[in-house]
Design an enzyme around this catalytic site. Structure first.
Site, PDB file in Angstrom:
ATOM      1  N   LYS A  91      -5.740  -3.069   3.140  1.00  0.00           N
ATOM      2  CA  LYS A  91      -6.529  -2.479   2.055  1.00  0.00           C
ATOM      3  C   LYS A  91      -7.908  -3.122   1.997  1.00  0.00           C
ATOM      4  O   LYS A  91      -8.058  -4.342   2.173  1.00  0.00           O
ATOM      5  CB  LYS A  91      -5.779  -2.680   0.734  1.00  0.00           C
ATOM      6  CG  LYS A  91      -6.403  -2.039  -0.489  1.00  0.00           C
ATOM      7  CD  LYS A  91      -5.495  -2.293  -1.685  1.00  0.00           C
ATOM      8  CE  LYS A  91      -5.991  -1.640  -2.966  1.00  0.00           C
ATOM      9  NZ  LYS A  91      -5.040  -1.862  -4.082  1.00  0.00           N
ATOM     10  N   SER A 166      -4.128   2.403  -6.143  1.00  0.00           N
ATOM     11  CA  SER A 166      -5.353   2.330  -5.365  1.00  0.00           C
ATOM     12  C   SER A 166      -5.136   2.045  -3.878  1.00  0.00           C
ATOM     13  O   SER A 166      -6.099   2.044  -3.096  1.00  0.00           O
ATOM     14  CB  SER A 166      -6.241   1.220  -5.949  1.00  0.00           C
ATOM     15  OG  SER A 166      -5.554  -0.034  -5.947  1.00  0.00           O
ATOM     16  N   SER A 190      -0.436  -0.035  -8.023  1.00  0.00           N
ATOM     17  CA  SER A 190      -1.253   0.345  -6.872  1.00  0.00           C
ATOM     18  C   SER A 190      -0.528   0.367  -5.538  1.00  0.00           C
ATOM     19  O   SER A 190      -1.064   0.876  -4.561  1.00  0.00           O
ATOM     20  CB  SER A 190      -2.459  -0.607  -6.759  1.00  0.00           C
ATOM     21  OG  SER A 190      -3.369  -0.381  -7.794  1.00  0.00           O
TER      22      SER A 190
END
Length: 499
Positions: A91, A166, A190
């Site tokens: 990420k 996210s 997330s």
């Protein structure tokens, strides 16, 4: 483990999209393919799928060099670790040495860290090959992965739908076979909402097990070091590095590699996790259709009920009931997060506020200067509410050790739709993950495992929640459910593409 996970004919990227991380690692160790061949298969997959999904936003130019080093070691009879040669994505909120790390924000468009986050470094030391960085929402705030630099990430099951946020870039990459596993983070859901959206597994470990050193937002120090995560921050006390993969076995292997203090993160604790839990004897469970505030669609509730029936059929005493106080937990999460704000983002943005995305600028910095500021007294009040709720839920879980919950009110959805009606109640997009936030505020470990399909044929994940530091127990229950409902199956790429 099946030692014939690779087909006897020449492997192709499409045929291998369903292999787990552990199966890739075994194939590499048994020399059924080289690390360079494994890398090429994943790069081929990225070339095929990424144009429509926008999951991988920065490729690692040293990936081939890492794979070649793995092959050179294997030729000498040496293996670099349990993940020797296995490709993975990270990420874009986690620092990667020499590789652009933006957190999806124009404020960090050109940031190239001089050091990697502890979790990234540990994976590479275990032999994994860094493919590149995956997309996320700006500073990991929104539940759909879009940002002003790279745009939107879409779902391999249907490219009109979100892959979650996210950590949506990792979610789409792992589900579509572009990456063997993805390293991300989870504060308010997330890692769990993305796993639910794309039908893969995930683990949010007990906060404090895995160092968050190298997790943005932070103000990059002039000397190139990574700052110690703030031990007073709710983000670092309640959030955690987390990961997505295609099997529960993968999650457990990664936990063993990533857990443990690094001498920098003051909140990381040296808790011995032990090996995998082989027996569920003595474990009890409960299940609930929601966290007590927003309803969940009937077909998703049915998946949780079916999971509870599986456990009961195996002899685990399983009760239908919600922990007392859980209905206050999601609101407590919002109150604590609002009271804290994101001071690091405010500092980074000073004088450059116009570079922030519109949603982040409004929600975190306020419409006017100081609009979202809170006092220490207000922060302490929000923390006290959290502690009171946690104590009540912990008492419940001493009697019911595992809690099964939905991940969200609906399956993967179109992020351009602002709200949904469930059981006659209007649910704003921002409230779809209230079941996740309710668990985040408690600081408990939770795995997500796919347990069937929705009415539309989309994946449905459920949360398997456990007591603090009983992460292995959570994984044992998740593994039982995975065997009952079937392991991850790749999306039907040819039939689910949007026009």
């Amino acid at each position: 483990m099946n030692s014939t996970v690779l087909p006897p004919a020449e492997p192709t990227s499409e045929k291998l999209t369903g292999l787990s991380m552990v199966e890739w690692a075994l194939a590499l160790r048994e020399r059924r393919l080289t690390a360079v061949e494994c890398l090429e298969l994943h790069l081929e997959r990225i070339a095929q799928e990424n144009p429509g999904l926008n999951a991988v936003v920065t490729l690692n130019p040293l990936a081939r060099q890492e794979a070649e080093a793995a092959d050179a070691a294997a030729a000498e009879g040496r293996f670099l670790g349990p993940l020797h040669g296995v490709p993975f994505t990270v990420k874009d909120t986690l620092a990667t040495k020499g590789l652009r790390t933006t957190a999806g924000s124009p404020l960090l468009r050109d940031y190239v860290p001089e050091q990697s986050a502890t979790a990234v470094r540990r994976l590479q030391e275990a032999g994994a090959v860094l493919l590149g960085k995956s997309n996320c929402s700006e500073f990991a705030v929104e539940t759909h992965s879009r940002n002003p630099i790279f745009g939107d990430t879409w779902n391999p099951w249907d490219t009109r739908l979100t892959s979650g946020g996210s950590t949506g870039g990792d979610s789409a990459a792992v589900a579509s076979g572009m990456s063997a596993f993805g390293l991300g983070t989870d504060f308010g859901g997330s890692i769990r909402w993305p796993a639910h959206c794309t039908g893969i597994t995930s683990l949010r470990p007990t906060p404090g097990l895995v160092p968050e050193t190298g997790l943005l937002p932070y103000v990059p120090p002039a000397d190139g070091s990574l700052p110690a995560p703030n031990s007073m921050s709710a983000l670092h006390r309640l959030g955690t590095v987390a990961w997505l993969a295609r099997s529960v076995d993968d999650l457990g292997v990664l936990l063993g590699i990533l857990a443990g203090p690094d001498g920098v993160d003051p909140s990381t604790v040296p808790v011995p996790l032990g090996g995998p839990v082989d027996s569920l004897a003595g474990i009890t469970a409960a299940w609930s259709e929601d966290e007590g505030t927003f309803p969940v669609r009937d077909d998703l509730v049915a998946a949780v009920r079916s999971a509870a029936e599986v456990l009961e059929g195996l002899g685990l005493p399983t009760t239908h009931g919600r922990p007392p106080g859980l209905e206050r937990a999601a609101a407590a999460f919002v109150a604590l997060r609002t009271a804290e704000g994101m001071p690091e983002v405010v500092e980074l943005a000073a004088g450059r506020e116009d570079q922030l995305g519109a949603n982040l600028r409004t929600s975190l910095l306020g419409a006017t200067p100081g609009a979202n500021s809170s006092t220490v007294v207000e922060y302490r009040k929000a923390a006290a509410e959290r502690d009171a709720i946690r104590a009540r839920v912990l008492g419940f879980m001493e009697e019911h050790n595992i809690l099964l919950l939905p991940v969200a009110s609906v399956p993967a959805s179109d992020p351009r739709v602002g709200s949904f009606t469930v059981s006659g109640k209007d649910i704003p997009w921002t409230e779809l993950g209230s079941c996740c936030r309710a668990i985040s505020i408690l600081g408990f470990p939770v795995a997500v495992v796919p347990c069937g399909l929705s009415e539309e044929g989309l994946p449905v994940g459920i949360q398997v929640v456990g007591r603090p530091y009983r992460d292995r127990e959570v994984l044992a229950v998740a593994a039982v459910l995975e065997r009952a409902f079937g392991r991850f199956s790749p999306p039907p790429f040819s039939s689910r593409r949007a026009d």
